[in-house]
Design a protein around this motif. Structure first.
Motif, mmCIF file in Angstrom:
data_model
loop_
_atom_site.group_PDB
_atom_site.id
_atom_site.type_symbol
_atom_site.label_atom_id
_atom_site.label_comp_id
_atom_site.label_asym_id
_atom_site.label_seq_id
_atom_site.Cartn_x
_atom_site.Cartn_y
_atom_site.Cartn_z
ATOM 1 N N ASP A 287 1.953 1.820 -11.192
ATOM 2 C CA ASP A 287 3.256 0.843 -11.626
ATOM 3 C C ASP A 287 4.156 0.380 -12.910
ATOM 4 O O ASP A 287 4.419 -0.723 -12.819
ATOM 5 N N GLN B 77 1.324 -1.465 0.298
ATOM 6 C CA GLN B 77 0.133 0.114 0.153
ATOM 7 C C GLN B 77 1.159 1.486 0.248
ATOM 8 O O GLN B 77 2.192 0.984 0.406
ATOM 9 N N VAL B 78 -0.029 2.204 -0.577
ATOM 10 C CA VAL B 78 0.887 3.776 -0.986
ATOM 11 C C VAL B 78 0.342 4.671 -0.755
ATOM 12 O O VAL B 78 -0.937 4.285 -0.948
ATOM 13 N N GLN B 79 1.066 5.441 -0.015
ATOM 14 C CA GLN B 79 -0.241 6.643 0.853
ATOM 15 C C GLN B 79 0.280 7.785 0.461
ATOM 16 O O GLN B 79 1.311 8.072 -0.099
ATOM 17 N N ASP C 118 -2.854 3.339 -9.551
ATOM 18 C CA ASP C 118 -2.966 2.138 -8.926
ATOM 19 C C ASP C 118 -3.654 3.102 -7.150
ATOM 20 O O ASP C 118 -4.093 2.548 -6.257
ATOM 21 N N TYR C 119 -2.888 4.097 -6.539
ATOM 22 C CA TYR C 119 -3.056 5.008 -6.070
ATOM 23 C C TYR C 119 -2.855 5.773 -5.737
ATOM 24 O O TYR C 119 -2.846 7.706 -7.282
ATOM 25 N N TRP C 120 -3.474 6.909 -5.264
ATOM 26 C CA TRP C 120 -4.565 8.185 -5.256
ATOM 27 C C TRP C 120 -4.200 8.989 -3.790
ATOM 28 O O TRP C 120 -4.310 8.946 -2.916
ATOM 29 N N THR D 217 5.052 10.608 -0.046
ATOM 30 C CA THR D 217 4.389 9.195 -0.008
ATOM 31 C C THR D 217 5.038 8.396 0.741
ATOM 32 O O THR D 217 6.380 8.629 1.427
ATOM 33 N N SER D 218 4.129 7.305 1.307
ATOM 34 C CA SER D 218 5.313 6.591 2.395
ATOM 35 C C SER D 218 4.108 5.269 1.788
ATOM 36 O O SER D 218 3.739 5.135 1.543
ATOM 37 N N GLY D 219 4.814 3.917 2.128
ATOM 38 C CA GLY D 219 4.893 2.705 2.427
ATOM 39 C C GLY D 219 5.971 2.441 0.818
ATOM 40 O O GLY D 219 6.689 2.483 1.893
ATOM 41 N N ARG D 220 5.444 1.811 0.419
ATOM 42 C CA ARG D 220 5.794 0.625 -0.585
ATOM 43 C C ARG D 220 7.151 1.609 -1.856
ATOM 44 O O ARG D 220 7.602 3.051 -1.322
ATOM 45 N N TYR E 269 7.309 3.389 -8.918
ATOM 46 C CA TYR E 269 6.270 3.545 -9.561
ATOM 47 C C TYR E 269 6.002 4.992 -10.141
ATOM 48 O O TYR E 269 7.273 6.079 -9.680
#
Length: 124
Positions: free
Chosen positions: A100, A1-3, A112-114, A24-27, A32
């Protein structure tokens, strides 16, 4: 998960500048490609700019080309959008997004993340 967390929006007069940031944080951030999109009231979300994983390749919507610059700092896990010569039609909520995929895409469905978005208002 990416924040993803955007910041830097605000109210600016036409011709002015703003710099948006997306932390960003997470992976691993460098895995990305990153993009910026915007959505004005009553309109669909539209592509603004994208940058590749390394930062070596960029893509811009015609409406912002020459005025906006996307960049990233992989050491800081942050992507930026420098916006110059702002126009009232740039008024929108701006979102950053992470993909990704290997290539840069203009389609929102490729991401994938927003983030939650940050409001940019340009007065005439």
């Amino acid at each position: 998960q990416v924040q993803l967390v955007e910041s830097g929006g605000g109210l600016v007069q036409a011709g002015g500048s703003l710099r948006l940031s997306c932390a960003t944080s997470g992976r691993t951030f460098s895995r990305y490609a990153m993009g910026w999109f915007r959505q004005a009231p009553g309109k669909e979300r539209e592509f603004v700019a994208a940058v590749s994983r390394s930062g070596g390749n960029t893509d811009y919507a015609d409406s912002v080309k020459g005025r906006f610059t996307i960049s990233r700092d992989n050491a800081k896990n942050t992507v930026y959008l420098q916006m110059n010569s702002l126009k009232p039609e740039d008024t929108a909520v701006y979102y950053c997004a992470a993909s990704d995929k290997t290539y840069l895409f203009r389609l929102a469905t490729a991401y994938d993340y927003w983030g939650q978005g940050t409001q940019v208002t340009v007065s005439s």
